[in-house]
Design a protein around this motif. Structure first.
Motif, PDB file in Angstrom:
ATOM      1  N   LEU A   1       0.820  -1.211   0.000  1.00 19.94           N
ATOM      2  CA  LEU A   1       0.000   0.000   0.000  1.00 19.94           C
ATOM      3  C   LEU A   1       0.857   1.266   0.000  1.00 19.94           C
ATOM      4  N   VAL A   2       1.948   1.245   0.738  1.00 16.00           N
ATOM      5  CA  VAL A   2       2.845   2.404   0.751  1.00 16.00           C
ATOM      6  C   VAL A   2       3.478   2.598  -0.624  1.00 16.00           C
ATOM      7  N   SER A   3       3.741   1.501  -1.321  1.00 13.24           N
ATOM      8  CA  SER A   3       4.280   1.597  -2.682  1.00 13.24           C
ATOM      9  C   SER A   3       3.317   2.329  -3.610  1.00 13.24           C
ATOM     10  N   ALA A   4       2.020   2.271  -3.294  1.00 14.66           N
ATOM     11  CA  ALA A   4       1.002   2.952  -4.108  1.00 14.66           C
ATOM     12  C   ALA A   4       0.736   4.373  -3.619  1.00 14.66           C
ATOM     13  N   GLY A   5       1.471   4.795  -2.591  1.00 15.19           N
ATOM     14  CA  GLY A   5       1.313   6.158  -2.093  1.00 15.19           C
ATOM     15  C   GLY A   5       0.466   6.291  -0.843  1.00 15.19           C
ATOM     16  N   ALA A   6       0.088   5.167  -0.239  1.00 15.73           N
ATOM     17  CA  ALA A   6      -0.754   5.224   0.959  1.00 15.73           C
ATOM     18  C   ALA A   6       0.051   5.648   2.183  1.00 15.73           C
ATOM     19  N   ASP A   7      -0.633   6.297   3.123  1.00 11.95           N
ATOM     20  CA  ASP A   7      -0.049   6.624   4.423  1.00 11.95           C
ATOM     21  C   ASP A   7      -1.181   6.672   5.451  1.00 11.95           C
ATOM     22  N   LYS A   8      -0.900   7.145   6.645  1.00  6.08           N
ATOM     23  CA  LYS A   8      -1.902   7.113   7.706  1.00  6.08           C
ATOM     24  C   LYS A   8      -3.086   8.040   7.430  1.00  6.08           C
TER      25      LYS A   8
END
Length: 433
Positions: free
Chosen positions: A119-126
């Motif tokens: 998910l972080v690879s796709a730009g996700a964060d908190k």
């Protein structure tokens, strides 16, 4: 947030090799002593755990097949007692007995970790709102992504699959920023949005993580254009862990394998010999941290290749190419190997057709025949018959040039081909073998 776990995602090759070797040695011991099938397979090859000392020794180990899981149904491949298994998933079993997989608490933690990286690879964060439209339940998709989203502290919308109008309404009202579903379902959502008069500008979507089925670069462009997002390919299979085995980054030049947990190989599907980096062949995985159901050299039947060069994103983990087909769903038509993804790439080059198609294979007078149904877009459907016939000819010629075989192309009315809220059904093979 560029990486979720930079110490693992950006590890040097020497460090990774050392870590993988240690974990492989421990996994071989675990399965030898706890899984009768593995012990029997290794003894037949004259191998004991002590014979595995380096990564190069991996090729000495026996392969594992999907049938091994079916033949030992339900728990015969488990390397941990049921008292330590906290979750059980299973495949649908549409081609036989379902394959059953079990997770210890540590396995769930590992799964959360690799899907968090995805998910972080796709730009996700908190601050992200992640709408999970993969199916929940025995299927590993929904819960796998769900736990990864919670791991990074994002807000999860666990809507599961289906009820498309409601999906879109929630996406709009809740301000969803990342969508997780199959690529074919994402396209279907875009189609329904257009019917409802909802524009991509009405949404806050930024990216999508799409997997569970093969899809082409042209299909990616279609999704990105119609939803106004960056579309990221993710890869996983329940036998290995579920989603999170590998993922693209924003560079979109291969899927980063989470190598500290899974060792990939590319083999010749006919001989089983390991092929050098860059070669295209069958993808094989060994799990090196799983406790519940560790697998050695599991043959995925997926066609891919491996690239060990450092990515522009800074990650050093090996990248597998986008899966181009499968060795077991490959169509052989008049002696020619045909993958549905090849045909999809051709069809999406044409602006007059919708991204919905169906391949119908039959045998007439002992000769294989291929008929391809392709949906027209509304504009072409409303056009003159001559224009439709010209489009059929152009598509037929392009497919013949790509595949080297002739095919009948039939342009059909919009909404003729059945829609899917999960994996799209692309092939009907009527031949009797």
């Amino acid at each position: 947030m560029k990486y979720w776990n930079p110490s693992c995602e950006c590890m040097s090759r020497d460090e990774m090799t050392k870590l993988q070797t240690e974990r492989l040695i421990e996994t071989v011991k675990r399965v030898y002593h706890n899984v009768p099938l593995y012990r029997e397979k290794m003894q037949k090859k004259g191998i004991e755990p002590g014979d595995i000392k380096t990564l190069d020794d991996l090729k000495k180990l026996p392969f594992t097949y999907k049938d091994d899981l079916r033949d030992t149904y339900p728990y015969g491949m488990f390397a941990a007692p049921l008292s330590e298994i906290v979750r059980i998933h299973a495949s649908s079993g549409t081609t036989g007995k379902p394959t059953v997989v079990g997770y210890t608490r540590k396995d769930i933690d590992t799964w959360s970790e690799v899907t968090a990286r995805t998910l972080v690879s796709a730009g996700a964060d908190k601050n992200s709102l992640i709408q999970v439209a993969y199916g929940y339940g025995l299927f590993t998709g929904g819960l796998g992504i769900h736990y990864g989203a919670e791991r990074i502290g994002a807000s999860v919308i666990p809507i599961s699959g289906g009820n498309t109008k409601r999906q879109i309404q929630i996406m709009k009202d809740f301000g969803t920023t990342i969508l997780a579903c199959t690529p074919s379902y994402a396209l279907y959502m875009a189609e329904v949005m257009e019917e409802l008069g909802i524009k991509k500008e009405d949404l806050k979507l930024k990216a999508g993580v799409f997997g569970a089925e093969q899809w082409s670069e042209n299909m990616r462009k279609e999704i990105e254009e119609r939803l106004g997002i960056i579309a990221i390919d993710i890869y996983g299979l329940s036998e290995v862990i579920g989603p999170g085995v590998s993922t693209e980054c924003y560079c979109k030049c291969g899927l980063h394998v989470q190598e500290d947990h899974f060792i990939p190989e590319i083999i010749d599907p006919e001989t089983g010999e390991v092929l050098p980096p860059g070669s295209k062949g069958e993808l094989v995985f060994s799990t090196i941290t799983k406790e519940g159901i560790p697998l050695l050299r599991y043959r995925t039947r997926d066609i891919s290749s491996l690239n060990y060069e450092k990515c522009e994103c800074g990650r050093t983990t090996v990248r597998m190419s986008k899966v181009s087909g499968r060795t077991d769903d490959m169509l052989i038509i008049r002696g020619v190997n045909v993958f549905p993804s090849q045909i999809e790439s051709v069809l999406l080059e044409f602006g007059d057709t919708a991204p919905h198609y169906l391949l119908i294979v039959d045998r007439v007078d002992n000769l294989d025949v291929l008929e391809i149904w392709v949906e027209m877009n509304q504009q072409l459907f409303s056009d003159q018959v001559k224009k439709i016939e010209d489009s059929e000819k152009k598509i037929r010629k392009a497919i013949e040039e790509t595949l080297g075989i002739s095919a009948t192309v039939k342009l059909v009315e919009p909404k003729t081909i059945e829609r899917s809220e999960g994996k799209a059904k692309r092939v009907i093979d009527k031949r009797k073998f």
